[in-house]
Design a protein around this motif. Sequence first.
Motif, PDB file in Angstrom:
ATOM      1  N   ASP A 380      48.631 -70.430  -3.179  1.00 13.21           N
ATOM      2  CA  ASP A 380      47.674 -70.252  -2.081  1.00 13.21           C
ATOM      3  C   ASP A 380      46.646 -71.373  -2.044  1.00 13.21           C
ATOM      4  O   ASP A 380      46.301 -71.868  -0.959  1.00 13.21           O
ATOM      5  N   THR A 381      46.163 -71.781  -3.197  1.00 14.63           N
ATOM      6  CA  THR A 381      45.166 -72.859  -3.238  1.00 14.63           C
ATOM      7  C   THR A 381      45.794 -74.187  -2.834  1.00 14.63           C
ATOM      8  O   THR A 381      45.159 -75.005  -2.156  1.00 14.63           O
ATOM      9  N   ALA A 382      47.038 -74.414  -3.239  1.00 13.16           N
ATOM     10  CA  ALA A 382      47.733 -75.653  -2.864  1.00 13.16           C
ATOM     11  C   ALA A 382      47.831 -75.780  -1.351  1.00 13.16           C
ATOM     12  O   ALA A 382      47.830 -76.893  -0.808  1.00 13.16           O
ATOM     13  N   GLN A 383      47.914 -74.641  -0.650  1.00 14.85           N
ATOM     14  CA  GLN A 383      47.999 -74.696   0.804  1.00 14.85           C
ATOM     15  C   GLN A 383      46.751 -75.318   1.422  1.00 14.85           C
ATOM     16  O   GLN A 383      46.825 -75.965   2.473  1.00 14.85           O
ATOM     17  N   ALA A 384      45.589 -75.116   0.785  1.00 13.55           N
ATOM     18  CA  ALA A 384      44.361 -75.726   1.297  1.00 13.55           C
ATOM     19  C   ALA A 384      44.391 -77.247   1.185  1.00 13.55           C
ATOM     20  O   ALA A 384      43.640 -77.946   1.883  1.00 13.55           O
ATOM     21  N   PHE A 385      45.254 -77.765   0.307  1.00  9.20           N
ATOM     22  CA  PHE A 385      45.451 -79.216   0.171  1.00  9.20           C
ATOM     23  C   PHE A 385      46.645 -79.691   1.011  1.00  9.20           C
ATOM     24  O   PHE A 385      47.040 -80.852   0.925  1.00  9.20           O
ATOM     25  N   GLY A 386      47.228 -78.800   1.805  1.00 10.17           N
ATOM     26  CA  GLY A 386      48.358 -79.163   2.658  1.00 10.17           C
ATOM     27  C   GLY A 386      49.685 -79.203   1.953  1.00 10.17           C
ATOM     28  O   GLY A 386      50.711 -79.515   2.582  1.00 10.17           O
ATOM     29  N   ILE A 387      49.725 -78.892   0.655  1.00  9.36           N
ATOM     30  CA  ILE A 387      50.966 -79.018  -0.113  1.00  9.36           C
ATOM     31  C   ILE A 387      51.966 -77.953   0.332  1.00  9.36           C
ATOM     32  O   ILE A 387      51.631 -76.778   0.446  1.00  9.36           O
ATOM     33  N   VAL A 427      51.600 -87.051  -1.530  1.00  4.59           N
ATOM     34  CA  VAL A 427      50.960 -85.735  -1.645  1.00  4.59           C
ATOM     35  C   VAL A 427      49.751 -85.806  -2.573  1.00  4.59           C
ATOM     36  O   VAL A 427      48.683 -85.261  -2.268  1.00  4.59           O
ATOM     37  N   MET A 428      49.893 -86.493  -3.692  1.00  3.81           N
ATOM     38  CA  MET A 428      48.785 -86.520  -4.653  1.00  3.81           C
ATOM     39  C   MET A 428      47.640 -87.403  -4.164  1.00  3.81           C
ATOM     40  O   MET A 428      46.473 -87.135  -4.456  1.00  3.81           O
ATOM     41  N   ALA A 429      47.957 -88.454  -3.383  1.00  5.60           N
ATOM     42  CA  ALA A 429      46.873 -89.212  -2.746  1.00  5.60           C
ATOM     43  C   ALA A 429      46.140 -88.332  -1.755  1.00  5.60           C
ATOM     44  O   ALA A 429      44.914 -88.411  -1.603  1.00  5.60           O
ATOM     45  N   SER A 430      46.881 -87.460  -1.072  1.00  5.89           N
ATOM     46  CA  SER A 430      46.271 -86.544  -0.113  1.00  5.89           C
ATOM     47  C   SER A 430      45.411 -85.498  -0.810  1.00  5.89           C
ATOM     48  O   SER A 430      44.394 -85.047  -0.258  1.00  5.89           O
ATOM     49  N   VAL A 431      45.799 -85.093  -2.027  1.00  8.04           N
ATOM     50  CA  VAL A 431      44.959 -84.170  -2.806  1.00  8.04           C
ATOM     51  C   VAL A 431      43.599 -84.810  -3.073  1.00  8.04           C
ATOM     52  O   VAL A 431      42.541 -84.188  -2.902  1.00  8.04           O
ATOM     53  N   ALA A 435      39.754 -83.769  -1.569  1.00  8.04           N
ATOM     54  CA  ALA A 435      38.536 -83.616  -2.364  1.00  8.04           C
ATOM     55  C   ALA A 435      37.414 -84.495  -1.818  1.00  8.04           C
ATOM     56  O   ALA A 435      36.237 -84.092  -1.793  1.00  8.04           O
ATOM     57  N   LYS A 436      37.750 -85.672  -1.373  1.00  6.56           N
ATOM     58  CA  LYS A 436      36.749 -86.587  -0.806  1.00  6.56           C
ATOM     59  C   LYS A 436      36.227 -86.065   0.532  1.00  6.56           C
ATOM     60  O   LYS A 436      35.005 -86.025   0.767  1.00  6.56           O
ATOM     61  N   ALA A 437      37.111 -85.673   1.436  1.00  7.51           N
ATOM     62  CA  ALA A 437      36.707 -85.283   2.792  1.00  7.51           C
ATOM     63  C   ALA A 437      36.207 -83.849   2.866  1.00  7.51           C
ATOM     64  O   ALA A 437      35.478 -83.489   3.796  1.00  7.51           O
ATOM     65  N   GLY A 438      36.628 -83.018   1.910  1.00  5.75           N
ATOM     66  CA  GLY A 438      36.256 -81.612   1.945  1.00  5.75           C
ATOM     67  C   GLY A 438      37.200 -80.763   2.759  1.00  5.75           C
ATOM     68  O   GLY A 438      37.061 -79.545   2.807  1.00  5.75           O
ATOM     69  N   VAL A 439      38.189 -81.378   3.378  1.00  6.50           N
ATOM     70  CA  VAL A 439      39.156 -80.666   4.200  1.00  6.50           C
ATOM     71  C   VAL A 439      40.445 -81.484   4.231  1.00  6.50           C
ATOM     72  O   VAL A 439      40.416 -82.717   4.173  1.00  6.50           O
ATOM     73  N   PHE A 440      41.586 -80.788   4.322  1.00  2.00           N
ATOM     74  CA  PHE A 440      42.868 -81.474   4.409  1.00  2.00           C
ATOM     75  C   PHE A 440      43.069 -82.077   5.794  1.00  2.00           C
ATOM     76  O   PHE A 440      42.894 -81.390   6.812  1.00  2.00           O
ATOM     77  N   VAL A 464      33.143 -75.224  -3.947  1.00  2.00           N
ATOM     78  CA  VAL A 464      34.350 -75.628  -4.675  1.00  2.00           C
ATOM     79  C   VAL A 464      34.554 -77.136  -4.559  1.00  2.00           C
ATOM     80  O   VAL A 464      34.825 -77.823  -5.553  1.00  2.00           O
ATOM     81  N   ILE A 465      34.406 -77.660  -3.370  1.00  2.00           N
ATOM     82  CA  ILE A 465      34.554 -79.107  -3.156  1.00  2.00           C
ATOM     83  C   ILE A 465      33.503 -79.872  -3.953  1.00  2.00           C
ATOM     84  O   ILE A 465      33.806 -80.885  -4.609  1.00  2.00           O
ATOM     85  N   ASP A 466      32.271 -79.421  -3.925  1.00  2.00           N
ATOM     86  CA  ASP A 466      31.200 -80.104  -4.653  1.00  2.00           C
ATOM     87  C   ASP A 466      31.504 -80.144  -6.151  1.00  2.00           C
ATOM     88  O   ASP A 466      31.284 -81.163  -6.819  1.00  2.00           O
TER      89      ASP A 466
END
Length: 550
Positions: A380-387, A427-431, A435-440, A464-466
């Motif tokens: 479920d958490t991976a989905q927030a990163f678009g994975i 995918v890992m660059a997108s992770v 984290a940088k943008a706060g949103v996928f 969480v992002i902070d």
Amino acid sequence: MTHPGNLSDYPQSRRGRSRGRLIVSTGVALAVTVGVGYWGYSSFVADGGSDDPQVVDATAELESFLNAWRAADAGRAGRMTDSPANAESLIKSVMTNLNPSKAEISTGHGEKKSEGEVEIPFNVKMTLPGAGDYAWDSKADVIKADGTWKVKFHTEMIHPEMVPGQTLALKTRDRAPILDTKGDDLGSASLVGMVDAKTGKGMSGLQARYDKQLAGGPGPMKSVVVVDRESGQVVKKLTGTRAGQGKPVRTTIDSRVQEAAAEALAGVKKNAAIVAIDPSDGHILAAANMPAGMNRALEGRYPPGSTFKVVTAAALLKQGMKPSDPGECPKFTTVNGQRFENQDQFVLPSGSTFKDNFAHSCNTFFVNSRGKLSSSALHDTAQAFGIGGAWDVGTTTYDGSVPVASSDNDKAASAIGQARVQASPLVMASVAATAKAGVFRQPVLVPDAVKKKYEAPARLDTPVIDALRQMMRATVTDGAGWALKGIPGEPHAKTGTAEYGNETPPRTHAWMIGYQGDRDLAWSVLLEDGGSGGSDAGPIAAKFLKKLVG
């Protein structure tokens, strides 16, 4: 006259008037000097033709010449003419340039022009790579001198549209370019891909995916042309297509970032990749591979190892953990008889925190924290990163997979990026970019081709992002990301050492992912069979960043 008609249209229409010979395919492939198989032929005498012995003898001589030409035996063909050297040179040039996969040459019915001179029409039909079938009519004078029949050689006899000093060749249809974000030719072989030299069609990469757009539509990729033998310049086009002008493919690649990535991989002896992304819009700024060929940067499937702890940490933070919470890091831990350990079996001192365990990449801490997570928490958490989504990037990509845990051991291994967890460098660059943008924001390579970007079904809360940003920065200042210390722009990172295979001890891929705090740049580095994330991938990442930020 040139036309692509069926071979049977030519000699058969004259059979009622005179006797002639037809060279026909037997379907037997012959090896010839130019390295191509041609078709063998037999000949027969048609009914109702001329009985003049001079016509019969002259036609037989011409057929021998045409058989040698058809077989690309230029030397033998030349010796049957009144100008052996010139004939050999031109026939060799034509057959080498056209490189036919199949050739058929048929004779028509000869006419006696005068004593010792016979004119004989013939038709040539070839199947040409990338150009299809091409046929033309011509005629030859066969003369008798000193009791011997010879083919009277001149350039127009080989093809009536040529004059001396010219030859036939294939010209590949002009393809539109593949461009970087500034409109210059894209300088990445792995992304651009290859074009088949024989057919002119895109074989791989963007050349294959956008073949019709780049070529200007369907149809033969090559045309038959007359060229000047000395300069190689096209003099006349004999065949063509109705295809329109090809349209360029414009990508998001930034040449400066791409060059820095390529230079960072120069000299690397292992298979490796670097991907860079703009976190503000998902644009892929670089995708470099060593060696060029397989686009492992975007399509590779690997266990991400400890770089996945960014996702695991986010899942733990969602459950209320804080970076300052205490956390033990023992040398070993066991789950249902399966032993997990830290790289080189390190331990962290008493009083270490969640942030310390993240920065130093303590496997045992994350394995022992699995009890705070449900079987679906990582998925479920991976989905927030678009994975695991279906990304519409404009090229082929592997978008990762984080299955729901099937057992306690599966969850333990997944927490450290092993088991069935898989990702690409993209995918890992997108992770890191999330984290940088706060949103996928879904990565994009060819904006004009993207119909609908993938939207993540969940997103991470600001606290969480902070916390993730804080821990990724600590990885550089106090942890395994030491290779980036001193690089301007506040780099944030996470290292990873991913086990694979069945050897004891297991082999490992080396990873590092991260982003710059002062600019829109996120990235990942993968070194296949490369050892340690911090010690082996880290210096490559440092080299990449130093070329960009000083």
